[in-house]
Design a protein around this motif. Structure first.
Motif, PDB file in Angstrom:
ATOM      1  N   ASP A 189      -7.661  41.725  38.049  1.00  0.00           N
ATOM      2  CA  ASP A 189      -8.570  42.445  38.935  1.00  0.00           C
ATOM      3  C   ASP A 189      -9.845  41.619  39.131  1.00  0.00           C
ATOM      4  OD1 ASP A 189     -10.263  44.225  40.235  1.00  0.00           O
ATOM      5  OD2 ASP A 189      -9.549  45.958  39.104  1.00  0.00           O
ATOM      6  N   ALA A 190     -10.139  41.285  40.370  1.00  0.00           N
ATOM      7  CA  ALA A 190     -11.289  40.426  40.658  1.00  0.00           C
ATOM      8  C   ALA A 190     -12.615  41.126  40.406  1.00  0.00           C
ATOM      9  CB  ALA A 190     -11.220  39.931  42.100  1.00  0.00           C
TER      10      ALA A 190
ATOM     11  N   LEU B 131     -15.007  39.905  37.719  1.00  0.00           N
ATOM     12  CA  LEU B 131     -15.947  38.819  37.958  1.00  0.00           C
ATOM     13  C   LEU B 131     -17.274  39.393  38.424  1.00  0.00           C
ATOM     14  CD1 LEU B 131     -13.520  36.403  39.843  1.00  0.00           C
ATOM     15  CD2 LEU B 131     -14.160  36.345  37.421  1.00  0.00           C
TER      16      LEU B 131
ATOM     17  N   SER C  80     -17.107  40.516  43.265  1.00  0.00           N
ATOM     18  CA  SER C  80     -15.828  40.240  43.911  1.00  0.00           C
ATOM     19  C   SER C  80     -14.983  41.496  43.991  1.00  0.00           C
ATOM     20  CB  SER C  80     -15.071  39.163  43.127  1.00  0.00           C
ATOM     21  OG  SER C  80     -15.820  37.973  43.065  1.00  0.00           O
TER      22      SER C  80
ATOM     23  N   TYR D  41      -8.059  40.487  44.041  1.00  0.00           N
ATOM     24  CA  TYR D  41      -7.512  39.964  42.792  1.00  0.00           C
ATOM     25  C   TYR D  41      -7.787  38.473  42.683  1.00  0.00           C
ATOM     26  CZ  TYR D  41      -3.409  37.872  45.146  1.00  0.00           C
ATOM     27  OH  TYR D  41      -2.583  37.109  45.930  1.00  0.00           O
ATOM     28  N   ALA D  42      -7.814  38.016  41.450  1.00  0.00           N
ATOM     29  CA  ALA D  42      -7.965  36.594  41.163  1.00  0.00           C
ATOM     30  C   ALA D  42      -6.658  36.083  40.580  1.00  0.00           C
ATOM     31  CB  ALA D  42      -9.120  36.355  40.201  1.00  0.00           C
TER      32      ALA D  42
ATOM     33  N   GLU E 191      -9.689  38.346  48.257  1.00  0.00           N
ATOM     34  CA  GLU E 191     -10.515  39.559  48.372  1.00  0.00           C
ATOM     35  C   GLU E 191      -9.930  40.580  49.332  1.00  0.00           C
ATOM     36  OE1 GLU E 191     -14.956  38.843  47.553  1.00  0.00           O
ATOM     37  OE2 GLU E 191     -14.422  37.298  49.017  1.00  0.00           O
TER      38      GLU E 191
ATOM     39  N   LEU F 187      -9.148  33.198  44.489  1.00  0.00           N
ATOM     40  CA  LEU F 187      -9.621  34.569  44.711  1.00  0.00           C
ATOM     41  C   LEU F 187      -9.120  35.074  46.051  1.00  0.00           C
ATOM     42  CD1 LEU F 187     -11.472  36.980  43.932  1.00  0.00           C
ATOM     43  CD2 LEU F 187     -13.354  35.751  45.058  1.00  0.00           C
TER      44      LEU F 187
ATOM     45  N   THR G  53      -2.399  36.922  37.435  1.00  0.00           N
ATOM     46  CA  THR G  53      -3.336  37.598  38.328  1.00  0.00           C
ATOM     47  C   THR G  53      -4.068  38.699  37.571  1.00  0.00           C
ATOM     48  OG1 THR G  53      -1.626  39.129  39.098  1.00  0.00           O
ATOM     49  CG2 THR G  53      -1.937  37.105  40.368  1.00  0.00           C
TER      50      THR G  53
END
Length: 742
Positions: free
Chosen positions: A693-694, A697, A628, A631-632, A728, A726, A691
């Motif tokens: 940093d994606a 994942l 990914s 951010y998530a 992106e 998510l 939130t």
């Protein structure tokens, strides 16, 4: 028969589990209890006793003291029902009279209307720029107070209401942190009825007197009575007042009931999610229109120079009785004795109590349908012609939603948000100096249930300018639409209104569904959540803490409704060794303690020996198809919280912050609500978003952990809903990600 049991048959500490919704069990017609219908239709009489009035219609008789406006007597079926110490209204007109003047008068004279209705009034006037003494009954206030009681012909009960008036010439002040009407009944009222699950015989005063205090004065471990080895907790009997048509007490032996009915919710502060104490031990029944319980509601702060008034009520106090009751057999009493500790209550008791309760619920429908009352005159209380109905249709616009339906749609009109007094009390809501609808008691609110397709109709709205609010099961967040102006006598159709909920990105997974309670999770249901001690029993139910796998686990049984510290003490310190299933049985699982070792002057008791736990970490496992970017957003809705007020979060072993760490407006500090300390699956609802940093994942299995720190067992959170989203296309700092060239 066991002597402990036989001594407490009339006033018991027990629970009756009623399957389904308050329906009476199927009985042979000859056995079914029958509710008595008032046959008296005599004219109402009003007698001036010099220092009091007596209002009598041949069904009920009340006495009102002129020096205070206090309800001094309530006689039904020729018997006094009030304890001599019964308080009545929290704020007495006599309070205002300590520095101003006190007037009493007849506001409706039955001699002039053929005996159809009598009403009396006691009013206290504060006088300009004078603060009332805080030692007076009910605490300090800064407004004139008028209390009225009224009795109608053929009515099996009376109405009471209170009028607060703050002229512009008065100094700033408030109606107090708590304001309520309260009846304390005689001790023959021993069956409590709040809702389908809290519909039971109640603890006796004798059992309370020898119970050991645990953690707080409102909680006592019972060593006697049929509920020995259980904890009686005053705050187990709280409820959302908007959801209670009627509630109160009845008598197992005398077959009479006394009930509170709020014909309208417009005067109750905090809106439909406001949780408050409605009944507790000592045959006490309460009707709060404002309080700070569970961080809900607020005091009504009035500015200097502000002209303000509010009419609270009329509240109906309903009395009923059985014409014929179902007889209790010796076999039922023998079974009760044999099951002491986790008792089987006689079916006859349940049927008789349900007959009275169901009758009160039916009366509530009649009482509500008559609102507003034509006999309320001389105060700011618009009649039907001076009110309006507001209609419309809310349309959900959320492409990611599984359905466009809006189940359990709550929709209402409330005063626009405003700046309060900034006191520490008011700031407990977490909104700073701003007062929002769910913490406002100063102004009227008008709420209704809409249909699943979004249609709504809000009736009897007073003229004014409002903000329209809405929330529904399955939709995270809340809808708001400002500047709705209602004109007296003119219905308003708002037409179709779009509701577009906040989304941070694509939904990855969720747990449960948002409904502002923990009721959908394990032990959060109505049969269980209010029972004392789930913070202890969590360690028995989940000895290795909780792991939840998205797509495999079932949130109904695999996700506990509250995350609390994991009990450190050896269970032998607090478990009843005779309990058959201490992790699950409803009562009788607690070890009784000696009052000689822990006298009731000890306000902590054995809690200091076993009331703490280690940090608890729950693990969520989920799969991702690919790496990914962007951010998530972890979105957590909490139905309640206590203690430190945050949840530490880690993703694949890396700390990413904490829910409630005040890192952003969306992740402000969690408000403590006493939901865990006071045994509820709800309190002040709050949503927080963290939130991260994606890129943390990864393809394949991922883990996200939630950790409650070590501390007292009544700290932690009550969950409503969790969702991972998510995005992106943006980095955590808001920088847009440039998509790769194709």
């Amino acid at each position: 028969m066991n002597s402990i049991v036989s001594a407490g048959l009339r006033r018991l500490s027990a629970l009756v589990f009623i399957s389904g919704a308050l329906a009476q069990p199927v009985l042979h017609a000859a056995d079914a209890p029958v509710v008595s219908k008032p046959a008296v239709n005599a004219p109402v009489t009003l007698t001036d006793n010099g220092d009091s009035w007596t209002l009598d219609n041949g069904i009920v008789k009340i006495v009102v003291a002129k020096d205070s406006g206090r309800l001094a007597s309530l006689v039904y079926k020729s018997n006094e029902t009030l304890n001599p110490r019964s308080e009545g209204w929290e704020h007495y007109p006599a309070l205002a009279a300590t520095v101003g003047g006190l007037t009493d008068r007849v506001t409706i004279d039955p001699a002039k209307n053929g005996g159809s209705r009598a009403e009396v009034s006691v009013k206290g006037v504060t006088g300009d720029q004078v603060e009332l003494t805080p030692t007076a009954p009910g605490g300090g206030t800064y407004s004139d107070i008028e209390t009225r009681y009224t009795l109608g012909r053929g009515e099996s009960g009376f109405y009471t209401y209170e009028i607060f008036n703050h002229p512009a010439s008065y100094s700033a002040g408030s109606s107090g942190q708590e304001s309520r009407f309260i009846n304390q009944l005689t001790n023959n009222f021993d069956w409590l009825s709040v809702d389908a699950d809290r519909n039971m015989p109640m603890v006796s005063n004798a059992d309370l007197r020898v119970g050991v205090v645990v953690h707080a004065k409102e909680q006592r471990i019972l060593s006697t009575g049929i509920y020995q080895n259980s904890v009686e907790h005053k705050y187990s009997y709280c409820a959302r007042m908007y959801e209670l048509p009627a509630y109160g007490w009845s008598s197992i032996n005398d077959h009479v009931g006394i009930w509170f009915i709020n014909p309208s919710n417009e005067y109750i502060g905090g809106g439909p999610t406001r949780l408050d104490l409605v009944c507790h031990m000592g045959a006490t029944m309460l009707d709060y229109w404002t309080s700070g319980h569970y961080a809900g509601g607020t005091q009504s702060y009035i500015n200097a120079g502000e002209n303000w008034n509010k009419v609270v009520g009329p509240i109906f106090v309903y009395c009923n009785s059985l014409q014929s009751a179902q007889a209790t057999t010796q076999a039922e009493l023998d079974t009760l004795a044999a099951t002491a500790g986790n008792p089987t209550v006689p079916t006859s008791w349940t049927n008789n109590a349900n007959a009275l309760f169901n009758d009160a619920l039916a009366q509530a429908k009649v009482t509500k349908a008559q609102w507003p009352y034509t006999w309320v005159q001389g105060v700011d209380y618009p009649q039907k012609s001076g009110r309006a109905t507001v209609t419309g249709k809310l349309v959900l616009n959320d492409p990611q939603a599984a359905s466009t339906k809006l189940p359990n749609l709550n929709i209402g009109l409330a005063h626009p948000d405003y700046v309060g007094d900034g006191s520490a009390y008011a700031q407990r809501s977490g909104n700073g100096n701003m007062v929002t609808w769910n913490h406002d008691a100063k102004y009227y609110q008008f709420w209704a249930k809409g249909s699943e397709d979004g249609q709504f109709s809000i009736e009897n709205v007073r003229p004014g300018t409002y903000t329209l609010h809405a929330f529904a099961d399955g939709v995270l967040g809340e809808f708001a639409h400002a500047n709705v102006t209602v004109v007296a006598g003119k219905n308003l159709d708002l037409g179709k209104i779009e509701w577009k909920p906040v989304r941070y990105g694509k939904q990855v997974w969720d747990i449960g569904y948002p409904d502002r309670t923990g009721g959908k999770f394990f032990k959060g249901d109505g049969a269980n959540y209010w029972l004392w001690g789930w913070d202890f029993r969590y360690a028995l139910l989940f000895p290795n803490d909780l792991t939840y796998t998205i797509g495999k686990s079932d949130y109904h049984k695999d996700w506990f409704f509250e995350e609390v510290p994991h009990a450190l003490a050896d269970p032998s310190l607090w478990l009843n060794p005779k309990a058959k299933d201490p992790a699950n049985q409803r009562f009788g699982w607690v070890k009784a303690e000696s009052i000689d070792e822990y006298p009731q002057t000890d306000q902590t008791g054995p809690w200091r020996n076993y009331g703490r736990g280690r940090a608890t970490t729950w693990t969520i496992k989920f799969n991702m198809d690919k790496a990914s970017q962007g951010y998530a957003a972890l979105r957590v809705a909490l139905a309640g919280a206590d203690g430190s007020g945050f949840l530490a979060v880690a993703v694949n072993g890396k700390d990413v912050g904490a829910i409630g760490d005040n890192s952003s407006a969306a992740n402000a500090r969690i408000v403590a609500t006493n939901a865990l300390r006071y045994n509820t699956d709800m309190g002040q609802w709050q949503e927080r978003t963290l939130t991260f940093d994606a890129t943390l994942l990864k393809p394949g299995e991922n883990t996200l952990t939630l950790t409650v720190p070590a501390g007292e067992l009544t700290t932690g959170v009550v969950y409503d809903y969790l969702r991972l989203e998510l995005n992106e296309y943006y980095k955590p700092d808001g920088t847009r990600i440039t998509p790769p060239k194709s």
